[in-house]
Design a protein around this motif. Sequence first.
Motif, PDB file in Angstrom:
ATOM      1  N   ARG A 293       0.815  -1.217   0.000  1.00  0.00           N
ATOM      2  CA  ARG A 293       0.000   0.000   0.000  1.00  0.00           C
ATOM      3  C   ARG A 293       0.845   1.263   0.000  1.00  0.00           C
ATOM      4  NH1 ARG A 293      -5.233  -1.201   3.767  1.00  0.00           N
ATOM      5  NH2 ARG A 293      -6.051  -2.950   2.553  1.00  0.00           N
ATOM      6  N   LEU A 294       1.962   1.259   0.761  1.00  0.00           N
ATOM      7  CA  LEU A 294       2.781   2.479   0.774  1.00  0.00           C
ATOM      8  C   LEU A 294       3.709   2.540  -0.431  1.00  0.00           C
ATOM      9  CD1 LEU A 294       3.625   2.972   4.563  1.00  0.00           C
ATOM     10  CD2 LEU A 294       2.450   4.609   3.085  1.00  0.00           C
ATOM     11  N   ILE A 335      -2.867   6.592   3.811  1.00  0.00           N
ATOM     12  CA  ILE A 335      -2.461   5.174   3.854  1.00  0.00           C
ATOM     13  C   ILE A 335      -1.946   4.774   5.243  1.00  0.00           C
ATOM     14  CG2 ILE A 335      -1.081   3.365   2.768  1.00  0.00           C
ATOM     15  CD1 ILE A 335      -0.897   5.137   0.269  1.00  0.00           C
ATOM     16  N   THR A 336      -0.980   5.536   5.757  1.00  0.00           N
ATOM     17  CA  THR A 336      -0.345   5.159   7.028  1.00  0.00           C
ATOM     18  C   THR A 336      -1.345   4.969   8.179  1.00  0.00           C
ATOM     19  OG1 THR A 336       1.646   6.255   6.295  1.00  0.00           O
ATOM     20  CG2 THR A 336       1.512   5.803   8.632  1.00  0.00           C
ATOM     21  N   PRO A 337      -2.353   5.841   8.325  1.00  0.00           N
ATOM     22  CA  PRO A 337      -3.266   5.641   9.466  1.00  0.00           C
ATOM     23  C   PRO A 337      -4.022   4.314   9.429  1.00  0.00           C
ATOM     24  CG  PRO A 337      -3.590   7.813   8.463  1.00  0.00           C
ATOM     25  CD  PRO A 337      -2.665   7.062   7.568  1.00  0.00           C
ATOM     26  N   TYR A 349       9.408   5.041   7.523  1.00  0.00           N
ATOM     27  CA  TYR A 349       9.355   4.174   6.333  1.00  0.00           C
ATOM     28  C   TYR A 349       8.904   5.001   5.118  1.00  0.00           C
ATOM     29  CZ  TYR A 349       7.946   0.187   3.368  1.00  0.00           C
ATOM     30  OH  TYR A 349       7.806  -0.719   2.333  1.00  0.00           O
ATOM     31  N   ALA A 350       7.871   5.821   5.320  1.00  0.00           N
ATOM     32  CA  ALA A 350       7.351   6.632   4.211  1.00  0.00           C
ATOM     33  C   ALA A 350       8.391   7.664   3.756  1.00  0.00           C
ATOM     34  CB  ALA A 350       6.049   7.317   4.630  1.00  0.00           C
ATOM     35  N   GLU A 355      12.848   9.113  -0.447  1.00  0.00           N
ATOM     36  CA  GLU A 355      14.279   9.193  -0.787  1.00  0.00           C
ATOM     37  C   GLU A 355      14.665   8.123  -1.802  1.00  0.00           C
ATOM     38  OE1 GLU A 355      16.620   9.191   2.830  1.00  0.00           O
ATOM     39  OE2 GLU A 355      15.447  10.938   3.505  1.00  0.00           O
ATOM     40  N   ARG A 356      14.101   6.918  -1.616  1.00  0.00           N
ATOM     41  CA  ARG A 356      14.419   5.848  -2.574  1.00  0.00           C
ATOM     42  C   ARG A 356      13.907   6.224  -3.969  1.00  0.00           C
ATOM     43  NH1 ARG A 356      11.931   0.592  -0.056  1.00  0.00           N
ATOM     44  NH2 ARG A 356      12.797  -0.340  -1.937  1.00  0.00           N
TER      45      ARG A 356
END
Length: 487
Positions: A293-294, A335-337, A349-350, A355-356
């Motif tokens: 999802r992320l 998404i995160t919540p 992580y997000a 950065e990636r």
Amino acid sequence: MGRLNSKTLESGKGPAKAPDYDRGAISPGIVHLGIGAFHRAHQAVYIDDRLGEEPDWAIIGASLRRGDMREALAPQDFLYTLAIRQGDEISARVIGAIVDILHAPPGNLAVIEAIAAPQTRIVTLTVTEKAYCRNPATGELNLDHPEIRADLESGGGAGSVPGLLATALSVRRQRGMPPLTVLSCDNLPDNGGTLSRVVTRFAEARDPALARWIGETIAFPSSMVDRIVPATTDADRAEIAALTGYEDAWPVVTEPFSQWVVEDRFVAGRPALELAGVIMTNDVGPFEAMKLRLLNGSHSALAYLGVEAGYETVADAVADPVLAAYLEAMMRDEITPMLDVPGVDLAAYARALLERFANTALKHRTLQIAMDGSQKIPQRLLGTIRDRMGEGRPHGRLTLAVAAWIRHLSGERGDGSPYAIEDPMAEELSRIAEMTLPDVPAFGNAMLDLRPVFGDLSGNENFRDAVLAQLRILFDEGAVTAMAAVR
Ligand code: CS2
């Protein structure tokens, strides 16, 4: 300039790190289906790290579709270069974990024999979403899939992945061989469960006793895999040759980051993957949801909106502050919540994902990620939308990403420049576009009627209206305006 092979390596020249074990002493224990760039930059590297200590877990690869990987790597004794790139930095390493590559269409008899061989204890897969021949909305085997129908009619070999695995397992059963573990490494939710269901369903259609035996003896653990590995280009080949001093027909280029989380449920042994950095766990589910999802959800949003905004690569797209702000807000607020992963700081992580994505050394094409949307959208975007709707929470940015997929299916950017739609449903999708456009609501409605993709959401009026509204903005004002305005 010489070609990479066992001899070149022996000469010990060049800045690429060579395998630190005796390749003559290793033997295969794993058969891997889908020997593309991703596997070679991910699982094969973890195995390469273990072969010095555990020499009987080398990999026999199989290409079910194309013969070009075998052709490229056989003259190199199946050695290849892994280049790790971040910005201006590059390091190279030669991977020796693959000892053979099989390509045996149409019936794949050689692959079936390899899986049935006594030394094979694990079968792994990176065959991409579409090869599971599932209904994307339900995850169940599509018995009308042409390859499944052909395999059910065939007496001998098999061309589809579910058919091939069921056939190979039936050979093992007939020969009274011990069970083995079949490990999915594809970006699907509950990938082990999904694989087990499609293989068992296929077996059932052929022989219920086989289906029962599979259910009782074969393990299908789940796993979450993560490493960004764009398709190799000729420019990569030239740069790697200049760096290492030898020619490699098919090197792989990737990022420094790599993650593998595996459900620890193996019935015929396994390498000590935890010593190579793999997270072994009882429950992959939360990691899988986080990554699909992320990372993959953002990737798909970025691909469809990025193509429309004229960006060729992911790094180019996230360099646009409007796109970056949109993605950041979608991850943080929408998404995160909805995720909960024990021991993981999701905000960090997000941030790391952004950065990636910004790694300029990886030419990860937005059109590459845009492929096969019908197979990807359900688990990447729709799952979170369903969860948010269930709690009455807004989901505007995710909705825009879904609308951008539909917009993409018109086959043309806003400036009229065309691109090909690559998707197992491409024929149907293009027919809808042709029959409805330029009537945008008719086009959007017909796409939203696709139950294999949208499932119950096809019948949800609020969802439909929200997607149609975003689609209108995308057609009239373009992706950048839509991203800047969405809340
Ligand atoms: C990408 C993935 O092509 C795609 O759809 O989203 O291949 C992605 O790069 C990997 O899953 C990263 O682990």
